[in-house]
Design a protein around this motif. Structure first.
Motif, PDB file in Angstrom:
ATOM      1  N   LEU A 127      47.670  41.313  28.619  1.00  8.06           N
ATOM      2  CA  LEU A 127      48.024  42.066  29.825  1.00  8.06           C
ATOM      3  C   LEU A 127      49.305  42.859  29.595  1.00  8.06           C
ATOM      4  CD1 LEU A 127      47.422  39.188  32.399  1.00  8.06           C
ATOM      5  CD2 LEU A 127      45.774  40.862  31.536  1.00  8.06           C
ATOM      6  N   SER A 128      49.303  44.102  30.038  1.00  2.00           N
ATOM      7  CA  SER A 128      50.434  44.992  29.813  1.00  2.00           C
ATOM      8  C   SER A 128      51.258  45.211  31.073  1.00  2.00           C
ATOM      9  CB  SER A 128      49.942  46.350  29.307  1.00  2.00           C
ATOM     10  OG  SER A 128      49.268  46.223  28.078  1.00  2.00           O
ATOM     11  N   ASP A 129      52.542  45.516  30.886  1.00  3.84           N
ATOM     12  CA  ASP A 129      53.446  45.920  31.978  1.00  3.84           C
ATOM     13  C   ASP A 129      53.576  44.887  33.091  1.00  3.84           C
ATOM     14  OD1 ASP A 129      54.223  48.507  30.961  1.00  3.84           O
ATOM     15  OD2 ASP A 129      52.220  49.235  31.487  1.00  3.84           O
ATOM     16  N   MET A 130      53.435  43.613  32.757  1.00  3.07           N
ATOM     17  CA  MET A 130      53.682  42.583  33.766  1.00  3.07           C
ATOM     18  C   MET A 130      55.179  42.454  34.046  1.00  3.07           C
ATOM     19  SD  MET A 130      50.638  41.642  34.577  1.00  3.07           S
ATOM     20  CE  MET A 130      50.620  40.062  35.440  1.00  3.07           C
ATOM     21  N   VAL A 131      55.994  43.042  33.163  1.00  2.00           N
ATOM     22  CA  VAL A 131      57.438  43.146  33.373  1.00  2.00           C
ATOM     23  C   VAL A 131      57.787  44.624  33.352  1.00  2.00           C
ATOM     24  CG1 VAL A 131      59.729  42.535  32.495  1.00  2.00           C
ATOM     25  CG2 VAL A 131      57.825  40.938  32.213  1.00  2.00           C
ATOM     26  N   GLY A 132      58.342  45.142  34.442  1.00  2.43           N
ATOM     27  CA  GLY A 132      58.788  46.519  34.466  1.00  2.43           C
ATOM     28  C   GLY A 132      57.707  47.531  34.810  1.00  2.43           C
ATOM     29  N   ASN A 133      58.062  48.793  34.664  1.00  7.96           N
ATOM     30  CA  ASN A 133      57.269  49.987  34.970  1.00  7.96           C
ATOM     31  C   ASN A 133      57.123  50.178  36.484  1.00  7.96           C
ATOM     32  OD1 ASN A 133      56.131  52.364  34.210  1.00  7.96           O
ATOM     33  ND2 ASN A 133      54.154  51.518  33.618  1.00  7.96           N
ATOM     34  N   VAL A 134      56.222  49.471  37.153  1.00 11.26           N
ATOM     35  CA  VAL A 134      56.145  49.549  38.615  1.00 11.26           C
ATOM     36  C   VAL A 134      55.880  48.159  39.189  1.00 11.26           C
ATOM     37  CG1 VAL A 134      55.351  51.951  38.709  1.00 11.26           C
ATOM     38  CG2 VAL A 134      53.663  50.107  38.599  1.00 11.26           C
ATOM     39  N   TRP A 135      56.380  47.945  40.395  1.00 11.59           N
ATOM     40  CA  TRP A 135      56.101  46.702  41.107  1.00 11.59           C
ATOM     41  C   TRP A 135      54.601  46.579  41.367  1.00 11.59           C
ATOM     42  CZ3 TRP A 135      59.744  43.098  41.676  1.00 11.59           C
ATOM     43  CH2 TRP A 135      61.089  43.476  41.666  1.00 11.59           C
ATOM     44  N   GLU A 136      54.112  45.346  41.480  1.00 13.01           N
ATOM     45  CA  GLU A 136      52.684  45.092  41.683  1.00 13.01           C
ATOM     46  C   GLU A 136      52.475  44.193  42.900  1.00 13.01           C
ATOM     47  OE1 GLU A 136      51.164  43.550  37.991  1.00 13.01           O
ATOM     48  OE2 GLU A 136      52.072  45.159  36.811  1.00 13.01           O
ATOM     49  N   TRP A 137      51.563  44.605  43.760  1.00 12.02           N
ATOM     50  CA  TRP A 137      51.255  43.825  44.961  1.00 12.02           C
ATOM     51  C   TRP A 137      50.478  42.560  44.619  1.00 12.02           C
ATOM     52  CZ3 TRP A 137      53.773  44.547  49.169  1.00 12.02           C
ATOM     53  CH2 TRP A 137      54.135  45.824  49.613  1.00 12.02           C
ATOM     54  N   THR A 138      50.709  41.499  45.398  1.00 14.53           N
ATOM     55  CA  THR A 138      49.847  40.316  45.385  1.00 14.53           C
ATOM     56  C   THR A 138      49.276  40.127  46.786  1.00 14.53           C
ATOM     57  OG1 THR A 138      51.443  38.596  46.040  1.00 14.53           O
ATOM     58  CG2 THR A 138      51.451  39.292  43.717  1.00 14.53           C
ATOM     59  N   TRP A 139      48.392  39.168  46.945  1.00  9.33           N
ATOM     60  CA  TRP A 139      47.783  38.900  48.231  1.00  9.33           C
ATOM     61  C   TRP A 139      48.718  38.181  49.196  1.00  9.33           C
ATOM     62  CZ3 TRP A 139      44.264  39.804  51.771  1.00  9.33           C
ATOM     63  CH2 TRP A 139      44.035  38.861  52.761  1.00  9.33           C
ATOM     64  N   ASP A 140      49.580  37.323  48.683  1.00 10.33           N
ATOM     65  CA  ASP A 140      50.287  36.345  49.508  1.00 10.33           C
ATOM     66  C   ASP A 140      51.281  36.929  50.506  1.00 10.33           C
ATOM     67  OD1 ASP A 140      48.935  34.640  47.874  1.00 10.33           O
ATOM     68  OD2 ASP A 140      50.655  33.373  47.405  1.00 10.33           O
ATOM     69  N   VAL A 141      51.404  36.226  51.618  1.00  9.84           N
ATOM     70  CA  VAL A 141      52.488  36.470  52.575  1.00  9.84           C
ATOM     71  C   VAL A 141      53.772  35.896  51.988  1.00  9.84           C
ATOM     72  CG1 VAL A 141      53.376  35.865  54.871  1.00  9.84           C
ATOM     73  CG2 VAL A 141      50.950  36.439  54.557  1.00  9.84           C
ATOM     74  N   ASN A 142      54.878  36.608  52.165  1.00  5.17           N
ATOM     75  CA  ASN A 142      56.168  36.150  51.649  1.00  5.17           C
ATOM     76  C   ASN A 142      56.643  34.935  52.449  1.00  5.17           C
ATOM     77  OD1 ASN A 142      58.484  36.244  50.034  1.00  5.17           O
ATOM     78  ND2 ASN A 142      59.592  37.438  51.570  1.00  5.17           N
ATOM     79  N   GLY A 143      56.914  33.826  51.767  1.00  8.28           N
ATOM     80  CA  GLY A 143      57.368  32.626  52.454  1.00  8.28           C
ATOM     81  C   GLY A 143      57.478  31.467  51.492  1.00  8.28           C
ATOM     82  N   SER A 144      57.883  30.330  52.019  1.00  6.08           N
ATOM     83  CA  SER A 144      58.098  29.151  51.179  1.00  6.08           C
ATOM     84  C   SER A 144      56.791  28.416  50.898  1.00  6.08           C
ATOM     85  CB  SER A 144      59.079  28.197  51.871  1.00  6.08           C
ATOM     86  OG  SER A 144      60.327  28.823  52.069  1.00  6.08           O
ATOM     87  N   TYR A 145      56.764  27.728  49.754  1.00  3.94           N
ATOM     88  CA  TYR A 145      55.604  26.924  49.388  1.00  3.94           C
ATOM     89  C   TYR A 145      55.723  25.486  49.881  1.00  3.94           C
ATOM     90  CZ  TYR A 145      53.851  30.549  46.277  1.00  3.94           C
ATOM     91  OH  TYR A 145      53.336  31.711  45.762  1.00  3.94           O
ATOM     92  N   GLY A 146      56.897  25.109  50.340  1.00  2.00           N
ATOM     93  CA  GLY A 146      57.077  23.721  50.735  1.00  2.00           C
ATOM     94  C   GLY A 146      57.488  22.881  49.538  1.00  2.00           C
ATOM     95  N   SER A 147      57.613  21.583  49.739  1.00  2.00           N
ATOM     96  CA  SER A 147      58.082  20.695  48.687  1.00  2.00           C
ATOM     97  C   SER A 147      56.919  20.036  47.961  1.00  2.00           C
ATOM     98  CB  SER A 147      58.993  19.619  49.286  1.00  2.00           C
ATOM     99  OG  SER A 147      58.285  18.846  50.236  1.00  2.00           O
TER     100      SER A 147
END
Length: 215
Positions: free
Chosen positions: A170-190
């Motif tokens: 997989l290429s450009d997983m660091v840098g170039n452009v930000w990449e969207w994911t599905w998840d809502v931003n928040g905590s995962y819990g403990s």
């Protein structure tokens, strides 16, 4: 087990699906611009300035174009327009965004215990990012924007796949452009969890990976 695209989605890919959706009266509203402005951007640069909603709708359009079942729905219908939060058709075989956990797993490239897929330091040889002395692990001999791509006007993105791929190919997983994911931003819990799906409520979505303009 899951599959994920080898490259960031290019302007050429985005445009092909968008134009197909328009030509076939599919009713999608899809924006996006290429790595250079305006419409005439090079096809091998990553598409930029696309909202999370547009990426989800584009995924559905690509699924339809290739004869697959779209993943995202609103009120039981294929999600095509507006900015609604869709539901997921778990039995669909179409394209979708990775969860944040899936993205993280893919980005590591099969290794663990180090900062980047290739080791604990970073230079412009390995990624298109803004090099800074603020971080000890940034040991690039060139600073600021990537010298190869900081020409003409912004954005200083690079064509997909010009840097070495990680252990999963997989290429450009660091840098170039930000990449969207599905998840809502928040905590995962403990506690330890397996294949988490992130927060169950919230208004912001997670993007990962860094970009040409960020340290």
């Amino acid at each position: 087990t899951f599959q994920i695209g080898k490259y960031e989605k290019t302007w050429g890919e985005w445009k092909t699906v968008r134009d197909w959706a328009v030509a076939n009266n599919k009713g999608y509203d899809l924006a996006g611009v290429g790595g250079t402005y305006p419409e005439g951007a090079a096809d091998n640069f990553p598409v930029i300035n696309v909202s999370w909603y547009d990426v989800v709708k584009w995924s559905n359009a690509r699924s339809e174009k290739e004869g697959l079942t779209p993943v995202y729905q609103v009120s039981g219908a294929t999600y095509k327009t507006g900015q609604s939060v869709p539901t997921v058709n778990a039995s669909a075989n179409g394209y979708r965004l990775p969860t944040e956990a899936e993205w993280e797993y893919a980005a590591r490239g099969g290794v663990s215990g180090q900062r980047f897929p290739w080791g604990d330091t970073i230079t412009h040889v390995q990624s298109n990012y803004y090099s800074s002395t603020s971080y000890a692990y940034d040991v690039s001999t060139t600073r600021g924007y990537h010298p190869t791509y900081a020409t003409g006007g912004e954005p200083y993105t690079s064509p997909v796949g010009v840097f070495a791929a990680n252990g999963y190919g997989l290429s450009d997983m660091v840098g170039n452009v930000w990449e969207w994911t599905w998840d809502v931003n928040g905590s995962y819990g403990s506690g330890l969890v397996s294949d988490p799906r992130g927060a169950t409520s919230g208004t912001k979505r997670v993007y990962r990976g860094g970009s040409w303009r960020d340290e």
